[in-house]
Scaffold this motif. Sequence first.
Motif, PDB file in Angstrom:
ATOM      1  N   TRP A  71       0.843  -1.202   0.000  1.00 18.83           N
ATOM      2  CA  TRP A  71       0.000   0.000   0.000  1.00 18.83           C
ATOM      3  C   TRP A  71       0.879   1.253   0.000  1.00 18.83           C
ATOM      4  N   ALA A  74       2.665   1.802  -3.406  1.00 21.71           N
ATOM      5  CA  ALA A  74       1.726   2.212  -4.450  1.00 21.71           C
ATOM      6  C   ALA A  74       1.158   3.601  -4.184  1.00 21.71           C
ATOM      7  N   PRO A  79      -0.095   8.133  -9.070  1.00 16.71           N
ATOM      8  CA  PRO A  79      -0.394   9.181 -10.054  1.00 16.71           C
ATOM      9  C   PRO A  79      -1.612  10.014  -9.665  1.00 16.71           C
ATOM     10  N   ALA A 131     -11.064   2.964  -4.119  1.00 16.68           N
ATOM     11  CA  ALA A 131     -10.472   1.975  -5.012  1.00 16.68           C
ATOM     12  C   ALA A 131     -11.532   1.016  -5.563  1.00 16.68           C
TER      13      ALA A 131
ATOM     14  N   TRP B  56       0.839  -2.128 -13.898  1.00 12.13           N
ATOM     15  CA  TRP B  56       1.384  -1.774 -12.581  1.00 12.13           C
ATOM     16  C   TRP B  56       2.304  -0.554 -12.682  1.00 12.13           C
ATOM     17  N   ARG B  65       6.032   5.789 -14.400  1.00 12.32           N
ATOM     18  CA  ARG B  65       5.495   6.051 -13.066  1.00 12.32           C
ATOM     19  C   ARG B  65       4.657   4.864 -12.574  1.00 12.32           C
ATOM     20  N   ILE B  66       4.318   4.894 -11.267  1.00 10.06           N
ATOM     21  CA  ILE B  66       3.448   3.870 -10.680  1.00 10.06           C
ATOM     22  C   ILE B  66       2.094   3.948 -11.383  1.00 10.06           C
ATOM     23  N   GLY B  67       1.549   2.801 -11.744  1.00 11.18           N
ATOM     24  CA  GLY B  67       0.268   2.777 -12.453  1.00 11.18           C
ATOM     25  C   GLY B  67      -0.917   2.882 -11.516  1.00 11.18           C
ATOM     26  N   VAL B  68      -2.006   3.420 -12.039  1.00 14.35           N
ATOM     27  CA  VAL B  68      -3.239   3.519 -11.250  1.00 14.35           C
ATOM     28  C   VAL B  68      -3.692   2.122 -10.806  1.00 14.35           C
ATOM     29  N   ARG B  69      -3.446   1.137 -11.681  1.00 15.19           N
ATOM     30  CA  ARG B  69      -3.847  -0.247 -11.397  1.00 15.19           C
ATOM     31  C   ARG B  69      -3.178  -0.785 -10.121  1.00 15.19           C
ATOM     32  N   LEU B  70      -1.893  -0.468  -9.936  1.00 18.61           N
ATOM     33  CA  LEU B  70      -1.189  -0.941  -8.739  1.00 18.61           C
ATOM     34  C   LEU B  70      -1.766  -0.273  -7.492  1.00 18.61           C
ATOM     35  N   TRP B  71      -2.037   1.043  -7.614  1.00 13.23           N
ATOM     36  CA  TRP B  71      -2.656   1.755  -6.492  1.00 13.23           C
ATOM     37  C   TRP B  71      -3.996   1.111  -6.140  1.00 13.23           C
ATOM     38  N   GLU B  72      -4.762   0.794  -7.175  1.00 17.87           N
ATOM     39  CA  GLU B  72      -6.096   0.217  -6.960  1.00 17.87           C
ATOM     40  C   GLU B  72      -6.016  -1.129  -6.232  1.00 17.87           C
ATOM     41  N   VAL B  73      -5.128  -1.993  -6.727  1.00 21.39           N
ATOM     42  CA  VAL B  73      -4.980  -3.327  -6.138  1.00 21.39           C
ATOM     43  C   VAL B  73      -4.544  -3.225  -4.687  1.00 21.39           C
ATOM     44  N   ALA B  74      -3.557  -2.333  -4.429  1.00 20.26           N
ATOM     45  CA  ALA B  74      -3.028  -2.214  -3.072  1.00 20.26           C
ATOM     46  C   ALA B  74      -4.034  -1.547  -2.147  1.00 20.26           C
ATOM     47  N   SER B  75      -4.879  -0.693  -2.678  1.00 20.82           N
ATOM     48  CA  SER B  75      -5.801   0.071  -1.832  1.00 20.82           C
ATOM     49  C   SER B  75      -7.099  -0.668  -1.540  1.00 20.82           C
ATOM     50  N   ARG B  76      -7.584  -1.424  -2.509  1.00 15.48           N
ATOM     51  CA  ARG B  76      -8.927  -1.975  -2.320  1.00 15.48           C
ATOM     52  C   ARG B  76      -8.952  -3.033  -1.224  1.00 15.48           C
ATOM     53  N   ALA B  77      -7.841  -3.710  -0.998  1.00 15.14           N
ATOM     54  CA  ALA B  77      -7.819  -4.696   0.084  1.00 15.14           C
ATOM     55  C   ALA B  77      -6.790  -4.292   1.127  1.00 15.14           C
TER      56      ALA B  77
END
Lengths: 250, 250
Positions: A71, A74, A79, A131, B56, B65-77
């Motif tokens: 977390w 990321a 971004p 998210a 990612w 840069r860090i991808g939105v997808r990685l942020w999403e995966v790390a944040s949602r759980a």
Amino acid sequence: MARVHTGESVLARTVRIVESFRSDDSLLTVSEIARRSGLHISTTSRLIDELVGCGWLEREDRKVRIGVRLWEVASRASPTLGLREAAMPFMEDLHAVVGQHTQLGVLEGDEVLFIERLTAPGAVVNYTRIAGRMPLHVSSSGLILLAHGPSELQERILGEPLKVFTDKTIRTPRQLRGVLADVRRHGYILCAGHLYPDTTGVAVPVRDGTGKVIAALSVVVPNDEKAYAQIPALQAAAKGITRVMTTASK
Amino acid sequence: MARVHTGESVLARTVRIVESFRSDDSLLTVSEIARRSGLHISTTSRLIDELVGCGWLEREDRKVRIGVRLWEVASRASPTLGLREAAMPFMEDLHAVVGQHTQLGVLEGDEVLFIERLTAPGAVVNYTRIAGRMPLHVSSSGLILLAHGPSELQERILGEPLKVFTDKTIRTPRQLRGVLADVRRHGYILCAGHLYPDTTGVAVPVRDGTGKVIAALSVVVPNDEKAYAQIPALQAAAKGITRVMTTASK
């Protein structure tokens, strides 16, 4: 060599393991992860061990969850962090005034991804979470983003079946085309009962300094005649976010 | 086979690439990433291609840069999402009343990791940011977490040199030991000028239903006699967070 016999790389397998976590269940067993990722249990178990070793996953009893370290990595260079930090003070004010869910969404693939949400106990029912994702045609934020999105995306969504949630959900390409034109003309949208009969989503576009729509700001309020009254506050907040982002990037 | 000739796995190399992003620079060139991660440029380049392929990482011009997808995966759980969602309404109220930075920190390794921060233009100077870290002995949140942390951690920090930021920073093990005892006795801490001469950090512990300290709630205010007045509001907010978390887990 980094590739295994099925032709899929270790990295791709790692991604599948991490992405098997969803928002509705943050603790999974090794066998649940193996099933969701479609990998052999021994491969899953070995990669989980490695991910736990680097802090990207953590063990709790006999289950596994996303690690705080992942977390952190990321989030610190996310971004969306600049947008979120610019938006947050305006979202707080809006939330204090409206007293209902206030959220910020961005376009991600064919859906709206909510990067921030302020909520309070006792607020109306709301499906979104941080998210979390939502189909574009059914969410007020999604319709804002679709209306200002690439024309290929609009054509693709218009060409697909539209999932129906209530008897108010937009369900035909013709309806959707009309709504998208209205959004561009009026600069806001009100979705009364599209997703849930008793609530209305109200959304406006958030633009960067060049006028490009980069996000949607929305509130989810009770489905009554007062929903319209939220539009000026939302529009003023969106302008504030643009101003802060433009100043910050100079 | 998944291991390369240096003995380091593909997964470990991937982790090093992703972790080369820090909060102060979210866009990096491939060669910067190679230098930071200590990997060969061709390995770096190949793994970046794969990470971009799965979303990612993202490319912007010639940088990554860090991808939105990685942020999403790390944040949602995220393991901190439940705590954050319980805390947010109370943090908003506190922020509205105090009008200064309001933040929530957890213990992560030998540092405090800030998982949420509310801030406003015109607030006093503040070094923290979301997903930012701070040494335990210098931050009011850090001292709360250290005072209630494992004794091995306390002994380790007491045995290491303490980095000095101002002439008020805690700099001797004896001072630190005294402060930790005070924190446990009084249930709050006030750090006037420890990190920056003109500001005071005020923090209180946040407990789970069993009484275990799981986070620190703090405000950063001007360094004047009014700082003390924040303590009751912080303590009430911390109790509210405990109540919501206890109810939610039932």
